[in-house]
Write a protein that holds these residues in place. Structure first.
Motif, PDB file in Angstrom:
ATOM      1  N   VAL A 130      68.468  20.252  41.436  1.00 14.22           N
ATOM      2  CA  VAL A 130      67.071  20.088  41.839  1.00 14.22           C
ATOM      3  C   VAL A 130      66.396  18.969  41.050  1.00 14.22           C
ATOM      4  O   VAL A 130      65.587  18.216  41.588  1.00 14.22           O
ATOM      5  N   VAL A 131      66.719  18.859  39.759  1.00 19.40           N
ATOM      6  CA  VAL A 131      66.043  17.864  38.911  1.00 19.40           C
ATOM      7  C   VAL A 131      66.958  16.736  38.485  1.00 19.40           C
ATOM      8  O   VAL A 131      66.521  15.829  37.767  1.00 19.40           O
ATOM      9  N   ARG A 132      68.213  16.762  38.939  1.00 24.99           N
ATOM     10  CA  ARG A 132      69.182  15.758  38.465  1.00 24.99           C
ATOM     11  C   ARG A 132      68.709  14.336  38.752  1.00 24.99           C
ATOM     12  O   ARG A 132      68.911  13.431  37.953  1.00 24.99           O
ATOM     13  N   GLY A 133      68.056  14.116  39.883  1.00 24.04           N
ATOM     14  CA  GLY A 133      67.618  12.775  40.238  1.00 24.04           C
ATOM     15  C   GLY A 133      66.253  12.388  39.706  1.00 24.04           C
ATOM     16  O   GLY A 133      65.791  11.267  39.947  1.00 24.04           O
ATOM     17  N   LEU A 134      65.573  13.300  38.998  1.00 25.33           N
ATOM     18  CA  LEU A 134      64.247  13.000  38.479  1.00 25.33           C
ATOM     19  C   LEU A 134      64.341  12.304  37.127  1.00 25.33           C
ATOM     20  O   LEU A 134      65.320  12.460  36.397  1.00 25.33           O
TER      21      LEU A 134
ATOM     22  N   HIS B  29      63.669  12.513  33.700  1.00 19.96           N
ATOM     23  CA  HIS B  29      63.315  13.593  32.781  1.00 19.96           C
ATOM     24  C   HIS B  29      62.275  13.147  31.756  1.00 19.96           C
ATOM     25  O   HIS B  29      61.465  13.954  31.286  1.00 19.96           O
ATOM     26  N   SER B  30      62.273  11.881  31.405  1.00 20.49           N
ATOM     27  CA  SER B  30      61.323  11.398  30.402  1.00 20.49           C
ATOM     28  C   SER B  30      59.891  11.439  30.919  1.00 20.49           C
ATOM     29  O   SER B  30      58.930  11.472  30.126  1.00 20.49           O
ATOM     30  N   ARG B  31      59.717  11.461  32.245  1.00 22.39           N
ATOM     31  CA  ARG B  31      58.388  11.488  32.837  1.00 22.39           C
ATOM     32  C   ARG B  31      57.995  12.858  33.345  1.00 22.39           C
ATOM     33  O   ARG B  31      56.866  13.047  33.818  1.00 22.39           O
ATOM     34  N   LEU B  32      58.913  13.811  33.251  1.00 20.98           N
ATOM     35  CA  LEU B  32      58.686  15.108  33.876  1.00 20.98           C
ATOM     36  C   LEU B  32      57.438  15.796  33.334  1.00 20.98           C
ATOM     37  O   LEU B  32      56.628  16.342  34.103  1.00 20.98           O
ATOM     38  N   THR B  33      57.258  15.784  32.019  1.00 24.12           N
ATOM     39  CA  THR B  33      56.096  16.440  31.430  1.00 24.12           C
ATOM     40  C   THR B  33      54.798  15.830  31.937  1.00 24.12           C
ATOM     41  O   THR B  33      53.878  16.545  32.354  1.00 24.12           O
ATOM     42  N   ASP B  34      54.712  14.508  31.929  1.00 26.24           N
ATOM     43  CA  ASP B  34      53.488  13.849  32.386  1.00 26.24           C
ATOM     44  C   ASP B  34      53.230  14.120  33.859  1.00 26.24           C
ATOM     45  O   ASP B  34      52.075  14.362  34.265  1.00 26.24           O
ATOM     46  N   ASP B  35      54.284  14.098  34.679  1.00 25.85           N
ATOM     47  CA  ASP B  35      54.112  14.342  36.108  1.00 25.85           C
ATOM     48  C   ASP B  35      53.640  15.766  36.368  1.00 25.85           C
ATOM     49  O   ASP B  35      52.756  16.007  37.207  1.00 25.85           O
ATOM     50  N   LEU B  36      54.237  16.735  35.662  1.00 31.14           N
ATOM     51  CA  LEU B  36      53.823  18.126  35.838  1.00 31.14           C
ATOM     52  C   LEU B  36      52.390  18.350  35.376  1.00 31.14           C
ATOM     53  O   LEU B  36      51.629  19.102  35.999  1.00 31.14           O
TER      54      LEU B  36
END
Length: 326
Positions: free
Chosen positions: A273-277, A279-286
């Motif tokens: 589900v998150v493999r293509g995201l 990860h370094s931006r995940l916190t900011d995006d959420l």
């Protein structure tokens, strides 16, 4: 088929409640502030077997239901009875049926979607929300089924699930073997898979024929899942996917709304589900949509089955998060 015997696990009790006018089976352990644990597809309350005891030991009342359409909870026959409004309604009613006014609501996979939307729709009931595997995403401008066709083609597996009777017949042919293939094929260390169902093939053809069970899934564990799904079939869980368009319509009033309760996100490094995201931006995006996000943590070496593959890490994260609230 007769109901299999429920597995006996230390400190965990079972009962059936009337929730939103329907029977809902729950497993529970401990006393203290309520933490609800919502499973995904194709799972049961049993996927939280490790967290129930761990949360109880930390001073919480942990409750894991069989969600609507699963296990020993009622399964309405009509597909339109599985919308996000029905599923959130079940969680709201369950909090009341347990005699509580508020809860920490944690979910994995589809349960994560229900947890996020419970926090979005009824923040007054949610002390904190924890999503696993599936990050919250705001309502898209394009309906989901056309968006999937555009992005992944007509044979994307969620589109394959739309045809009643097809996927459930495949999964029911050999329930233990099918579950083994699906669980192992999306676990940590499994090779990436193409989510397009091959022409003339089925959903399980997305995953290689597995070897031995992964170390986090015992023969007993597999037997618990297989026994329940052999009895109930898979239609209830698949009907959640058959409401993607309805959910898009129903959530129009929530367009661009934000999740206000404190939030936590956990996902496996190898989760498809998150493999293509990024990860370094995940916190900011959420945090754009859940401004109370406390942490977005990626679990090294973990695949899709977060709380089963790395139970100690997930339990510790939930205890830390829930203990810091209020």
């Amino acid at each position: 088929m007769a109901e299999p015997t429920l597995p006996t696990l230390p400190g965990i009790t079972h009962r059936t409640l009337r929730v939103a006018g329907r029977a809902m089976h729950v497993a529970e352990a401990g006393e203290g502030p309520l933490v609800l644990l919502l499973h995904g597809f194709p799972e049961l309350w049993y996927s939280w077997r490790h967290q129930l005891g761990g949360l109880a030991a930390a001073g919480f009342r942990a409750v894991a239901p069989d969600m609507r359409g699963y296990g020993r909870t009622d399964s309405p026959a009509e597909a339109d009875q599985y919308t996000i409004h029905h599923l959130v309604g079940d969680v709201v009613a369950l909090i009341g049926a347990l005699g509580e006014r508020r809860a920490v609501v944690a979910g994995h996979d589809w349960g994560s979607q229900v947890a996020w939307h419970t926090a979005l729709m009824r923040p007054d009931l949610v002390r904190g929300v924890a999503g696993m595997s599936i990050p919250y995403r705001p309502r898209a401008g394009l309906p989901p089924l056309p968006a999937m066709r555009r992005a992944a083609g007509e044979r994307f597996y969620m589109l394959h699930f739309q045809e009643p009777g097809v996927a459930e017949a495949e999964l029911a042919r050999d329930v233990p073997a099918g579950l083994h293939r699906l669980l192992a094929g999306t676990a940590g260390g499994a090779p990436p898979f193409d989510p397009a169902v091959p022409e003339g093939g089925g959903f399980l053809d997305l995953f290689p024929v597995p070897g031995p069970l992964p170390d986090w899934l015992s023969e007993r564990d597999l037997a618990v899942y297989a026994g329940e799904f052999a009895r109930t079939g898979f239609t209830g869980g698949l009907n959640w996917y058959r409401n993607l368009h309805r959910n898009w319509d129903l959530t129009a009033p929530l367009n661009r709304a934000r999740i206000e309760p404190p939030a936590l996100f956990l996902a496996g490094e190898h989760d498809f589900v998150v493999r293509g995201l990024d990860h370094s931006r995940l916190t900011d995006d959420l945090r754009l949509w859940a401004p109370g996000l406390r942490e977005a943590r990626i679990l090294p070496g973990c695949g899709h089955w977060t709380q089963q593959e790395q139970p100690a890490e997930v339990t510790a994260a939930l205890v830390e998060f829930a203990s810091a609230l209020d």
